[in-house]
Scaffold this motif. Sequence first.
Motif, short mmCIF file in Angstrom:
data_model
loop_
_atom_site.label_atom_id
_atom_site.label_comp_id
_atom_site.label_asym_id
_atom_site.label_seq_id
_atom_site.Cartn_x
_atom_site.Cartn_y
_atom_site.Cartn_z
N SER A 238 0.84 -1.08 0.01
CA SER A 238 -0.12 0.05 -0.09
C SER A 238 0.85 1.13 -0.13
N GLU A 239 2.19 1.09 0.11
CA GLU A 239 2.98 2.09 0.09
C GLU A 239 3.87 2.18 -1.05
N ALA A 240 3.46 1.54 -2.15
CA ALA A 240 4.30 1.60 -3.34
C ALA A 240 4.51 2.93 -4.07
N GLN A 241 3.46 3.76 -3.93
CA GLN A 241 3.48 5.09 -4.71
C GLN A 241 4.01 6.06 -3.64
N GLN A 242 4.41 5.67 -2.43
CA GLN A 242 4.75 6.92 -1.37
C GLN A 242 6.29 6.96 -1.83
N ARG A 243 6.96 8.26 -1.68
CA ARG A 243 8.01 8.65 -1.79
C ARG A 243 8.51 8.95 -0.44
N LYS A 244 9.50 8.00 0.30
CA LYS A 244 9.64 8.08 1.64
C LYS A 244 10.77 9.18 1.74
N SER A 245 10.41 9.90 2.99
CA SER A 245 11.30 11.07 3.29
C SER A 245 11.50 11.58 4.93
N VAL A 246 12.21 12.53 4.88
CA VAL A 246 12.35 13.03 6.36
C VAL A 246 12.16 14.71 6.22
N TRP A 247 11.78 15.43 7.34
CA TRP A 247 11.56 16.80 7.38
C TRP A 247 12.79 17.40 7.92
N LEU A 248 13.40 18.47 7.01
CA LEU A 248 14.39 19.52 7.66
C LEU A 248 13.63 20.58 8.63
N VAL A 249 13.78 20.71 9.56
CA VAL A 249 13.27 21.70 10.60
C VAL A 249 13.90 22.87 11.11
N ASP A 250 13.59 23.76 10.57
CA ASP A 250 14.43 25.21 11.00
C ASP A 250 13.70 25.86 12.40
N VAL A 251 14.30 26.23 13.39
CA VAL A 251 13.85 27.11 14.33
C VAL A 251 14.77 28.35 14.48
N ASP A 252 14.10 29.47 14.41
CA ASP A 252 14.93 30.57 14.71
C ASP A 252 14.33 31.32 16.13
N GLY A 253 14.89 32.50 16.36
CA GLY A 253 14.60 33.25 17.65
C GLY A 253 13.16 33.29 18.07
N ASN A 254 12.24 33.06 16.69
CA ASN A 254 10.77 33.61 16.78
C ASN A 254 9.88 32.14 17.00
N GLY A 255 10.81 30.82 16.78
CA GLY A 255 9.92 29.77 16.76
C GLY A 255 10.24 29.19 15.55
N LEU A 256 8.98 28.44 14.65
CA LEU A 256 9.37 27.71 13.56
C LEU A 256 9.66 28.65 12.48
N ALA A 257 10.85 28.49 11.94
CA ALA A 257 11.09 29.46 10.80
C ALA A 257 10.89 28.57 9.36
N GLY A 258 10.93 27.26 9.32
CA GLY A 258 10.77 26.73 7.93
C GLY A 258 11.00 25.37 8.08
N VAL A 259 10.23 24.33 7.07
CA VAL A 259 10.39 23.08 7.09
C VAL A 259 10.52 22.58 5.52
N ARG A 260 11.28 21.70 5.41
CA ARG A 260 11.77 21.38 4.04
C ARG A 260 11.50 19.45 4.10
N ARG A 261 11.21 19.20 2.93
CA ARG A 261 11.12 17.82 2.86
C ARG A 261 12.26 17.30 2.12
N HIS A 262 12.97 16.34 2.38
CA HIS A 262 14.04 15.54 1.59
C HIS A 262 13.69 14.21 1.47
N GLU A 263 13.63 13.84 0.30
CA GLU A 263 13.35 12.54 -0.28
C GLU A 263 14.42 11.48 -0.13
N LEU A 264 14.03 10.45 0.49
CA LEU A 264 15.12 9.20 0.51
C LEU A 264 15.47 8.53 -0.49
N PRO A 265 16.65 7.75 -0.63
CA PRO A 265 16.90 6.60 -1.75
C PRO A 265 16.01 5.60 -1.49
N VAL A 266 15.75 4.84 -2.50
CA VAL A 266 14.88 3.62 -2.46
C VAL A 266 15.71 2.42 -2.79
#
Length: 381
Positions: A238-266
């Motif tokens: 059921s996960e055949a069409q998913q692109r597995k990934s992790v999140w890169l989360v940046d936190v600055d002085g005000n809190g959450l500054a941004g989130v980027r997705r990085h796809e993992l090798p298969v």
Amino acid sequence: MRFLHTSDWHVGRTFHGADLLAEQDAVLAHLAELVSAEAVDVVLVSGDIYDRAVPSAEAVQIANKAMLRLRQAGARLVLTSGNHDSAPRLGAFGDFAAAGGLHLRTTIDRIDDPVLFEDEHGAVAVYGIPYLEPEPARHALGVPDAKGHNGVLREAMRRIRADLSRREGARSVVLAHAFVTGGQGTDSERTIAVGGVEQVGAEVFDGVDYVALGHLHGPQTLAEHLRYSGSPVAYSFSEAQQRKSVWLVDVDGNGLAGVRRHELPVPRTLAKLRGYLEELIEAPEHEDLVESYLSVTLTDSVRPVDAMRKLRQRFPYAVHLDWQPENGNTTANLRYAEAVSGRSDTEIARNFLDDCRGAPPSESEQKLLRRALETAGRGES
């Protein structure tokens, strides 16, 4: 400060009987490369490090190697236990591990005891909520009237917000292992339903800068600050069409500054095939699937003999096989009780031959069947 959010490693899990340790090792090694390339400060692993409460020695070795690589790449780690893990085993020697940069949060009494990291803006408090089994957790948390996962997680977050309110100016990150309303499951998660209720409202996690969720195996965003990383490797078709990934989360002085997705090798792709056995074995257009894990549905009118062995001569990673004849045989998928209900032994034997061969037995074969059943004392009774 930069975080890498991952979860649900399930080290030691198999895929339809196939060993996945090599694939898991390869993807987790990539995480260490990413930590180095992206200058990640802290890796967050939100539960289900292992697939079993008592993992094999090989699984422990792979997980330990992954954590060591991440640490050597320059990141500190915060890990929580999931519903597949044994919290006491995973958390053993946690105080000693913390001295080396591995922070384990596996017990209820440390839910509101954050791991504190410092950057140029001050403190970032990282709280780890291990998987909370509702019945024991509600008593351990002192809320005997709490209902299900929603109730115990509400109390856990109440404690976290109370601690956070005393840390003026601190930014906050929470790790949690739960099924949050709005998330989409797959076939590979173990249910955590209690009394038919397993979901937790997203509002439970209000009041913090980022929530790193674990349990669901598909990467997904429920809100800007509320995300599942998903598992690094696919554990069901059921996960055949998913692109597995992790999140890169940046936190600055005000809190959450941004989130980027990085796809993992298969390491090995998943695919589904459907058709006649001989055509699948010979068709040149399937050559690119020779190294894939395959789920195969055969449509031959007669169930092929030794089909998996024949398939694996061309597709060595065929791991799942089904038969759905094109002739619309409706009894092939019936449960046993439905298939035999109201039928005599002779009829059951005739239907069995019909199902397997796609044609009813001949008159002479039916005579042999009747004679065999009479000899066995069954006959038409």
